[in-house]
Structure formats: structure tokens, C-alpha cells
Design an enzyme around this catalytic site. Structure first.
Site, mmCIF file in Angstrom:
data_model
loop_
_atom_site.group_PDB
_atom_site.id
_atom_site.type_symbol
_atom_site.label_atom_id
_atom_site.label_comp_id
_atom_site.label_asym_id
_atom_site.label_seq_id
_atom_site.Cartn_x
_atom_site.Cartn_y
_atom_site.Cartn_z
ATOM 1 N N HIS A 158 -0.730 -2.450 0.023
ATOM 2 C CA HIS A 158 -2.545 -2.329 -0.480
ATOM 3 C C HIS A 158 -2.622 -0.568 0.023
ATOM 4 C CE1 HIS A 158 -4.778 -3.745 2.833
ATOM 5 N NE2 HIS A 158 -5.524 -2.816 2.818
ATOM 6 N N SER A 183 -6.060 -1.244 8.134
ATOM 7 C CA SER A 183 -4.812 -1.569 6.879
ATOM 8 C C SER A 183 -3.822 -0.983 7.309
ATOM 9 C CB SER A 183 -5.520 -1.545 5.565
ATOM 10 O OG SER A 183 -6.066 -2.524 5.260
ATOM 11 N N GLY A 184 -2.658 -2.355 7.345
ATOM 12 C CA GLY A 184 -1.665 -1.050 8.170
ATOM 13 C C GLY A 184 -1.422 -1.269 8.977
ATOM 14 N N ASP A 223 1.920 -7.840 1.029
ATOM 15 C CA ASP A 223 1.500 -6.664 1.418
ATOM 16 C C ASP A 223 1.647 -6.262 3.005
ATOM 17 O OD1 ASP A 223 -0.796 -4.728 1.331
ATOM 18 O OD2 ASP A 223 -2.223 -5.816 2.041
#
Ligand SMILES: *[C@@H]1O[C@H](CO)[C@@H](O)[C@H](O)[C@H]1NC(C)=O
Length: 310
Positions: free
Chosen positions: A111, A254-255, A160
């Protein structure tokens, strides 16, 4: 398609290296860490009196909260964490994290690319703690390619997970080491010393100083129950944080990695990729992570080269 195969091959190669590491890591000779070869998940001691240690003896913002409820990480604490940045009004706008799993592949969340599809505008910074003052230990790379999981769906954040290939490999050092991707055989639920790290923010602005926080793994069924995430948790997710909230990953994290220390050795496993959460640090809304272990196994199937190019 060939890229997908290569990426999976490196994941599998990692497994073999890790088994060796499991027995060899205690009493490791740090000189062997001068390249990435044969090692992952270890913090190498930072040379004690080099100028790159500029802030050890300074008054710095240790103790301030960012990864909500976390503290400022010391230099080279998580030497596999990377900052994914885009060129906007200024260069170096951090928007996602990631983890270095080989000298040229970074694992992150799919994402992260929802809003940034032009990879020529993206850069990866490796080996930094302070983004605005990365120091000589940091290296910056452009991206050669990004591949997403073929089933990634932005609507429910299923699958994801993504891989980024750097335009040139990085050199390992005290500041840059590889993450150990958790293999399917690892009993992740038995690991108790788990941490998250990232430059994400509570407010609109991302942090300059890498933040870290200890988190608890939360039972998936509880996390998916009606008063928690009410069915939004996927079977290949992990939930981590605290039932009462307060400490959590947030936007811009994120990530990035969810990492747990091995129970019998001093190295760290990359067990999750920061995926989503409702708000940040709210009660019964812990961080939800893509379990890397799950995709280690799926990598065998994906090895037919069905990773999807961005
Ligand atoms: C959570 O609940 C949803 C809806 O019942 C289900 O589809 C999903 O597989 C569940 N996730 C887990 C981890 O059991």
C-alpha cells in the site's frame, strides 16, 4: 516475472543462511560483518569514537514520543530498517519504511505505492537514524523496480506486501545489516521481545529521529473479534501492540518492520510488515502487520514469477 523469481530465490537463500547463523551467531566475530554475506538480524557494534557518533553524548530527544508511545532509537539499533522517500516540494519526504533483506532487495508494504506509482520519484535511505542528518553511515539508492503481491487489494489491504529492488546493492557496515526473514518453522507466538520502529508521526509531519517501541503480539482471534477489528484481520496478519492502546505504529510507519528477538540467540527476526490500524494507539485497535513467515512459504508458489510489477 524474472524479478519475482529472483526475489523469491533470495528469500529462500536467506533461510539456509539463517540455519547456519542460528548455531554460529553466539560469539560471532564482528569482523565478518564487514559485508552482508552469511549474516542477518544482528546489530554490529558501532565504532565507539568516530565522528559519526555525533549525538551519543549530546542532549538529544530520547524519551520523546513518536511511533506513538515510543522513544528515539540509538544509532544503528535496527540496521536493516530503510526510509522510503519521495521528491515533493523538498527532497527527502519520508512516507514509508521497509527492511533490507538482501544487499539489493527491500521488503515493504504494497500500500506504500498506492499514492506513489512513479518509481523514478522515489529514493531509499539505508543506515540512517536521523533523516535530516543521516551521517556517513547512510547510503541512498534509487529504485530499479517494485513488485507487488499479485493479490494485493487496496480496499481491504489483503496481501499487503511488496519488494523493491535497489538500483545498486548497498555495502554492509555497522550501520547497514540485513534483516532475517522469519521462516515458516519459526514459532513466532513464542517470541516475547518484539519491537516496532519507524519515522512515522502522530501529527501530519513525519519524524526526523527513528522511533522504537516494545510491543506484545496479540492473539489473532481476539484481534479479529467483534469489539476489536471485527473481521478485518486476514489469516496471514499479525496483531501487535497493547489492548489498552497507547503504544503503536502510525502513519508513515507503514512497510516498516515488526521484529522479535530469537529466544535462544541474540539476533532478530523480521516477523511482520506494518500494514494498517484504525487510528493509532487506540484501545482494542492495535497495529496489524503482514506476517513475513506466511509469505516465505507462499514464495515457493510465487516463485513461478507471478509478482506483479507496479
Ligand atoms: C477474521 O474474520 C473474517 C470474517 O469472519 C474472516 O474472513 C477472516 O479470515 C478472519 N481472520 C482470522 C485471522 O481468522
Amino acid at each position: 516475472a524474472a524479478a519475482g523469481i529472483a526475489a523469491v530465490a533470495v528469500l529462500l537463500h536467506g533461510a539456509l543462511t539463517m540455519n547456519r547463523l542460528a548455531t554460529a551467531s553466539r560469539g560471532a566475530d564482528w569482523k565478518l560483518l564487514s559485508s552482508c554475506r552469511g549474516s542477518c538480524g544482528l546489530r554490529a557494534p558501532v565504532p565507539a569514537y568516530t565522528p559519526t557518533n555525533y549525538y551519543y553524548s549530546n542532549v538529544y530527544d530520547y524519551g520523546l514520543t513518536r511511533i506513538v508511545g515510543g522513544t528515539g532509537a540509538k544509532e544503528a539499533s535496527w540496521p536493516w530498517i530503510v526510509s522510503l522517500q519521495h521528491s515533493g516540494v523538498l527532497w527527502r519526504q519520508h512516507f514509508c519504511g521497509g527492511s533490507l533483506i538482501t544487499s539489493e532487495w527491500v521488503l515493504t508494504a504494497a500500500h506504500c505505492f498506492d499514492d506513489y506509482r512513479d518509481i523514478t520519484m522515489l529514493k531509499v535511505m539505508i543506515g540512517a537514524t536521523l533523516l535530516h542528518k543521516p551521517g556517513p553511515g547512510a547510503q541512498v539508492r534509487k529504485l530499479k523496480q517494485v513488485v507487488l503481491h499479485p493479490y494485493y487489494n487496496a480496499d481491504d489491504l489483503s496481501y499487503d506486501i511488496a519488494l523493491m529492488q535497489l538500483d545498486q546493492p548497498v555495502q554492509c557496515s555497522s550501520y547497514i545489516q540485513l534483516a532475517c526473514v522469519a521462516p515458516p518453522t519459526l514459532k513466532v507466538s513464542e517470541l516475547s521481545n518484539c519491537w516496532i520502529a519507524g519515522w512515522g508521526a502522530v501529527t501530519a509531519r513525519c519524524e526526523n529521529h527513528l522511533q522504537e517501541a516494545k510491543v506484545q503480539l496479540i492473539d489473532l482471534q481476539l484481534c479479529n473479534s467483534s469489539s476489536w477489528y471485527a473481521g478485518d484481520v486476514h489469516p496471514y496478519n499479525l496483531c501487535a501492540g497493547y489492548p489498552q492502546g497507547k503504544i503503536d505504529s502510525c502513519q508513515g510507519d507503514s512497510g516498516g518492520p515488526l521484529m522479535c528477538q530469537d529466544n535462544s540467540a541474540d539476533y532478530w527476526w523480521l516477523v511482520g510488515i506494518t500494514s494498517f490500524g484504525k487510528g493509532c494507539a487506540r484501545a482494542k485497535r492495535p497495529g496489524v502487520y503482514t506476517s513475513t513467515q506466511h509469505f516465505y512459504e507462499a514464495g515457493l508458489i510465487l516463485g513461478r514469477g507471478i509478482w506483479r510489477e507496479l
